[in-house]
Design a protein around this motif. Structure first.
Motif, PDB file in Angstrom:
ATOM      1  N   ARG A 117      -4.565  79.465  -8.100  1.00 43.37           N
ATOM      2  CA  ARG A 117      -5.076  78.354  -7.290  1.00 43.37           C
ATOM      3  C   ARG A 117      -3.921  77.425  -6.917  1.00 43.37           C
ATOM      4  O   ARG A 117      -2.901  77.382  -7.600  1.00 43.37           O
ATOM      5  CB  ARG A 117      -6.153  77.568  -8.053  1.00 43.37           C
ATOM      6  N   PRO A 118      -4.095  76.672  -5.808  1.00 39.33           N
ATOM      7  CA  PRO A 118      -3.020  75.769  -5.402  1.00 39.33           C
ATOM      8  C   PRO A 118      -2.943  74.510  -6.273  1.00 39.33           C
ATOM      9  O   PRO A 118      -3.940  74.090  -6.848  1.00 39.33           O
ATOM     10  CB  PRO A 118      -3.401  75.409  -3.964  1.00 39.33           C
ATOM     11  N   MET A 119      -1.744  73.952  -6.330  1.00 40.71           N
ATOM     12  CA  MET A 119      -1.499  72.754  -7.132  1.00 40.71           C
ATOM     13  C   MET A 119      -1.441  71.531  -6.199  1.00 40.71           C
ATOM     14  O   MET A 119      -0.718  71.551  -5.198  1.00 40.71           O
ATOM     15  CB  MET A 119      -0.140  72.864  -7.840  1.00 40.71           C
ATOM     16  N   THR A 120      -2.206  70.505  -6.538  1.00 38.76           N
ATOM     17  CA  THR A 120      -2.119  69.252  -5.780  1.00 38.76           C
ATOM     18  C   THR A 120      -1.619  68.161  -6.727  1.00 38.76           C
ATOM     19  O   THR A 120      -1.495  68.396  -7.932  1.00 38.76           O
ATOM     20  CB  THR A 120      -3.488  68.844  -5.209  1.00 38.76           C
ATOM     21  N   GLU A 121      -1.408  66.974  -6.167  1.00 38.26           N
ATOM     22  CA  GLU A 121      -0.927  65.878  -7.015  1.00 38.26           C
ATOM     23  C   GLU A 121      -1.963  65.538  -8.079  1.00 38.26           C
ATOM     24  O   GLU A 121      -1.615  65.125  -9.184  1.00 38.26           O
ATOM     25  CB  GLU A 121      -0.643  64.616  -6.186  1.00 38.26           C
ATOM     26  N   THR A 122      -3.255  65.710  -7.748  1.00 33.86           N
ATOM     27  CA  THR A 122      -4.277  65.313  -8.721  1.00 33.86           C
ATOM     28  C   THR A 122      -4.648  66.428  -9.694  1.00 33.86           C
ATOM     29  O   THR A 122      -4.826  66.166 -10.879  1.00 33.86           O
ATOM     30  CB  THR A 122      -5.574  64.838  -8.016  1.00 33.86           C
ATOM     31  N   ASN A 123      -4.729  67.686  -9.178  1.00 30.87           N
ATOM     32  CA  ASN A 123      -5.176  68.729 -10.112  1.00 30.87           C
ATOM     33  C   ASN A 123      -4.091  69.726 -10.499  1.00 30.87           C
ATOM     34  O   ASN A 123      -4.354  70.702 -11.191  1.00 30.87           O
ATOM     35  CB  ASN A 123      -6.400  69.463  -9.550  1.00 30.87           C
ATOM     36  N   GLY A 124      -2.853  69.486 -10.054  1.00 32.27           N
ATOM     37  CA  GLY A 124      -1.767  70.420 -10.359  1.00 32.27           C
ATOM     38  C   GLY A 124      -1.392  70.364 -11.826  1.00 32.27           C
ATOM     39  O   GLY A 124      -1.495  69.309 -12.455  1.00 32.27           O
ATOM     40  N   GLU A 125      -0.968  71.515 -12.369  1.00 35.21           N
ATOM     41  CA  GLU A 125      -0.527  71.541 -13.769  1.00 35.21           C
ATOM     42  C   GLU A 125       0.985  71.670 -13.797  1.00 35.21           C
ATOM     43  O   GLU A 125       1.536  72.552 -13.139  1.00 35.21           O
ATOM     44  CB  GLU A 125      -1.152  72.733 -14.496  1.00 35.21           C
ATOM     45  N   ILE A 126       1.616  70.812 -14.578  1.00 35.65           N
ATOM     46  CA  ILE A 126       3.072  70.852 -14.714  1.00 35.65           C
ATOM     47  C   ILE A 126       3.424  72.090 -15.551  1.00 35.65           C
ATOM     48  O   ILE A 126       2.742  72.408 -16.528  1.00 35.65           O
ATOM     49  CB  ILE A 126       3.570  69.551 -15.405  1.00 35.65           C
ATOM     50  N   GLY A 127       4.508  72.790 -15.114  1.00 42.28           N
ATOM     51  CA  GLY A 127       4.854  74.047 -15.782  1.00 42.28           C
ATOM     52  C   GLY A 127       5.718  73.839 -17.012  1.00 42.28           C
ATOM     53  O   GLY A 127       5.750  72.756 -17.606  1.00 42.28           O
ATOM     54  N   THR A 128       6.417  74.922 -17.403  1.00 44.65           N
ATOM     55  CA  THR A 128       7.345  74.854 -18.537  1.00 44.65           C
ATOM     56  C   THR A 128       8.625  75.590 -18.144  1.00 44.65           C
ATOM     57  O   THR A 128       8.632  76.345 -17.179  1.00 44.65           O
ATOM     58  CB  THR A 128       6.774  75.570 -19.789  1.00 44.65           C
ATOM     59  N   GLY A 129       9.691  75.361 -18.923  1.00 46.08           N
ATOM     60  CA  GLY A 129      10.944  76.077 -18.672  1.00 46.08           C
ATOM     61  C   GLY A 129      12.010  75.167 -18.093  1.00 46.08           C
ATOM     62  O   GLY A 129      11.766  73.981 -17.835  1.00 46.08           O
ATOM     63  N   PHE A 130      13.194  75.748 -17.881  1.00 49.69           N
ATOM     64  CA  PHE A 130      14.361  74.970 -17.480  1.00 49.69           C
ATOM     65  C   PHE A 130      14.140  74.178 -16.185  1.00 49.69           C
ATOM     66  O   PHE A 130      14.343  72.962 -16.141  1.00 49.69           O
ATOM     67  CB  PHE A 130      15.584  75.897 -17.359  1.00 49.69           C
ATOM     68  N   SER A 131      13.703  74.851 -15.127  1.00 44.07           N
ATOM     69  CA  SER A 131      13.581  74.169 -13.824  1.00 44.07           C
ATOM     70  C   SER A 131      12.557  73.040 -13.888  1.00 44.07           C
ATOM     71  O   SER A 131      12.732  71.999 -13.248  1.00 44.07           O
ATOM     72  CB  SER A 131      13.143  75.149 -12.743  1.00 44.07           C
ATOM     73  N   VAL A 132      11.501  73.263 -14.646  1.00 43.21           N
ATOM     74  CA  VAL A 132      10.468  72.231 -14.784  1.00 43.21           C
ATOM     75  C   VAL A 132      11.020  71.044 -15.582  1.00 43.21           C
ATOM     76  O   VAL A 132      10.782  69.882 -15.236  1.00 43.21           O
ATOM     77  CB  VAL A 132       9.204  72.822 -15.446  1.00 43.21           C
ATOM     78  N   ASP A 133      11.801  71.357 -16.632  1.00 39.84           N
ATOM     79  CA  ASP A 133      12.412  70.268 -17.423  1.00 39.84           C
ATOM     80  C   ASP A 133      13.312  69.404 -16.549  1.00 39.84           C
ATOM     81  O   ASP A 133      13.348  68.179 -16.687  1.00 39.84           O
ATOM     82  CB  ASP A 133      13.249  70.835 -18.584  1.00 39.84           C
ATOM     83  N   ILE A 134      14.040  70.063 -15.657  1.00 38.14           N
ATOM     84  CA  ILE A 134      14.909  69.318 -14.731  1.00 38.14           C
ATOM     85  C   ILE A 134      14.054  68.383 -13.875  1.00 38.14           C
ATOM     86  O   ILE A 134      14.332  67.192 -13.750  1.00 38.14           O
ATOM     87  CB  ILE A 134      15.672  70.291 -13.782  1.00 38.14           C
ATOM     88  N   ALA A 135      13.012  68.955 -13.291  1.00 41.33           N
ATOM     89  CA  ALA A 135      12.164  68.177 -12.378  1.00 41.33           C
ATOM     90  C   ALA A 135      11.532  66.989 -13.104  1.00 41.33           C
ATOM     91  O   ALA A 135      11.486  65.872 -12.574  1.00 41.33           O
ATOM     92  CB  ALA A 135      11.094  69.081 -11.781  1.00 41.33           C
ATOM     93  N   LYS A 136      11.076  67.229 -14.340  1.00 36.30           N
ATOM     94  CA  LYS A 136      10.423  66.147 -15.087  1.00 36.30           C
ATOM     95  C   LYS A 136      11.421  65.028 -15.397  1.00 36.30           C
ATOM     96  O   LYS A 136      11.127  63.848 -15.231  1.00 36.30           O
ATOM     97  CB  LYS A 136       9.819  66.688 -16.394  1.00 36.30           C
ATOM     98  N   ALA A 137      12.616  65.435 -15.844  1.00 29.94           N
ATOM     99  CA  ALA A 137      13.634  64.425 -16.198  1.00 29.94           C
ATOM    100  C   ALA A 137      14.070  63.649 -14.952  1.00 29.94           C
ATOM    101  O   ALA A 137      14.333  62.441 -15.012  1.00 29.94           O
ATOM    102  CB  ALA A 137      14.833  65.112 -16.845  1.00 29.94           C
ATOM    103  N   TRP A 138      14.143  64.348 -13.840  1.00 29.50           N
ATOM    104  CA  TRP A 138      14.544  63.747 -12.561  1.00 29.50           C
ATOM    105  C   TRP A 138      13.549  62.655 -12.152  1.00 29.50           C
ATOM    106  O   TRP A 138      13.914  61.528 -11.830  1.00 29.50           O
ATOM    107  CB  TRP A 138      14.564  64.870 -11.525  1.00 29.50           C
ATOM    108  N   GLU A 139      12.252  62.999 -12.202  1.00 28.16           N
ATOM    109  CA  GLU A 139      11.218  62.018 -11.843  1.00 28.16           C
ATOM    110  C   GLU A 139      11.173  60.875 -12.848  1.00 28.16           C
ATOM    111  O   GLU A 139      11.007  59.709 -12.471  1.00 28.16           O
ATOM    112  CB  GLU A 139       9.847  62.695 -11.744  1.00 28.16           C
ATOM    113  N   GLN A 140      11.343  61.238 -14.137  1.00 29.21           N
ATOM    114  CA  GLN A 140      11.330  60.210 -15.176  1.00 29.21           C
ATOM    115  C   GLN A 140      12.438  59.187 -14.934  1.00 29.21           C
ATOM    116  O   GLN A 140      12.237  57.984 -15.054  1.00 29.21           O
ATOM    117  CB  GLN A 140      11.503  60.868 -16.553  1.00 29.21           C
ATOM    118  N   SER A 141      13.630  59.707 -14.539  1.00 27.86           N
ATOM    119  CA  SER A 141      14.752  58.783 -14.354  1.00 27.86           C
ATOM    120  C   SER A 141      14.509  57.863 -13.153  1.00 27.86           C
ATOM    121  O   SER A 141      15.057  56.768 -13.092  1.00 27.86           O
ATOM    122  CB  SER A 141      16.091  59.519 -14.254  1.00 27.86           C
ATOM    123  N   LEU A 142      13.663  58.276 -12.234  1.00 23.76           N
ATOM    124  CA  LEU A 142      13.279  57.381 -11.129  1.00 23.76           C
ATOM    125  C   LEU A 142      12.237  56.371 -11.610  1.00 23.76           C
ATOM    126  O   LEU A 142      12.414  55.161 -11.476  1.00 23.76           O
ATOM    127  CB  LEU A 142      12.708  58.210  -9.964  1.00 23.76           C
TER     128      LEU A 142
END
Ligand SMILES: NC(=O)c1ccc[n+]([C@@H]2O[C@H](COP(=O)([O-])OP(=O)(O)OC[C@H]3O[C@@H](n4cnc5c(N)ncnc54)[C@H](OP(=O)(O)O)[C@@H]3O)[C@@H](O)[C@H]2O)c1
Length: 301
Positions: A117-142
């Protein structure tokens, strides 16, 4: 006085496109970069004075993820995103007249591999792994910054398509060399966005002072990898294209020093928030995007 926009990491594919567009609109475009003729990341006062009085800060800095994920590259992929974001956040805190809008890149790769199923801002599930960790840290730092006069927006961009750079050149070559079939299973979803829509969304977000937070930047009609390749062959008038099974991709990725994740991860993302807020995409289908990109490519080559 001229209106001003600051592009951090503004020398790459998206940055150059935005520089041209904002210059055409009459803006003074100031760039922060590692290249000597721009403002350096180490130049605190230079960054603060660039940001003072600007209408907008757009941060695009980040080492390309198109490389082998060894320890050194992984560290640089992370720090080139989080540290640059922190430098900008601290500079904004020191500004007398900070820009009312700070847009930071993020990535649609933050969501999990999705074939169901498609991921939206409201119902999307955040993944796991290196690329996801980067994305999470990137948004967190903002979003670690709370700035009284500046709206914060993170752009969860799908793969950006445009004649001027990015992924189109390698895809054109695959099709030209007869390798334009599906990659891996071909069932993985390919969420994409045309670079002109990225620019239009930035203007939309500038105008809509009531909006902030996270936005998915992807065209409303994502396609499977198989369909993406099929449409590209059609647009390039090539009937046949050999598929590349996963084992071939693994070998090829080592040879060209990249990672298969970039091709085989199923990125299925929808721009729910933008559509709900009334944004209209110029390039809503892949046929339309390829048509423009190929015409443009012919005119610049
Ligand atoms: N293009 C896409 O499909 C896509 C999709 C999702 C997210 N994004 C993200 O959006 C941003 C812009 O994308 P793009 O396609 O324009 O990327 P790009 O062409 O690779 O440009 C990124 C810029 O980041 C700067 N940079 C590279 N390594 C750096 C380092 N170690 N420290 C500081 N700055 C560094 C470079 O500027 P200097 O060399 O001048 O310093 C470069 O111009 C990137 O962060 C990318 O991850 C892109």
């Amino acid at each position: 006085m001229k209106k001003k926009v600051v592009l951090a990491g503004g020398t790459g594919f998206i940055g150059q496109y935005l520089e041209e567009k904002f210059t055409d609109l009459g803006y003074e475009v100031v760039i922060i970069s590692r290249q000597p003729h721009h403002i350096a990341w180490s130049n605190k006062t230079g960054i603060i004075s660039a940001l003072n009085g600007a209408e907008m800060l757009i941060n695009l800095a980040g080492k390309s993820v198109n490389c082998r994920y060894n320890d050194k590259n992984k560290e640089e992929i992370m720090s080139s995103r989080t540290k640059t974001t922190q430098i900008l956040g601290s500079a904004l805190l020191a500004c007398e007249t900070p820009p009312p809008l700070w847009i930071n890149s993020s990535t649609a790769t933050i969501y999990r591999h999705a074939e169901d199923r498609p991921m939206t801002e409201t119902n999307g599930e955040i993944g796991t792994g290196f690329s996801v960790d980067i994305a999470k840290a990137w948004e967190q730092s903002l979003f670690d910054y709370q700035l009284p006069h500046t709206r914060l927006v993170a752009l969860r961009m799908a793969i950006v398509l445009g004649a001027e750079g990015g992924v189109m050149k390698p895809y054109f070559n695959l099709v030209r060399f007869g390798l334009g079939g599906a990659q891996g299973s071909g069932n993985q979803m390919f969420s994409w966005i045309h670079i002109e829509d990225v620019y239009q969304i930035i203007l939309f977000l500038q105008e809509r002072t009531d909006l902030e937070g996270v936005f998915n930047l992807s065209a409303p009609h994502p396609v499977s990898n198989r369909e993406f390749m099929e449409q590209l062959r059609k647009a390039m008038n090539r009937k046949l294209g050999l598929p590349s099974p996963k084992w071939m991709l693994e070998i090829g990725a080592i040879l060209i020093r990249t990672e298969t994740e970039l091709i085989v991860k199923s990125r299925w993302v929808l721009p729910e928030r933008l559509e709900k807020e009334g944004f209209h995409f110029t390039f809503e289908t892949i046929e339309k995007a390829f048509h423009q990109i190929i015409l443009k490519q012919q005119s610049i080559s």
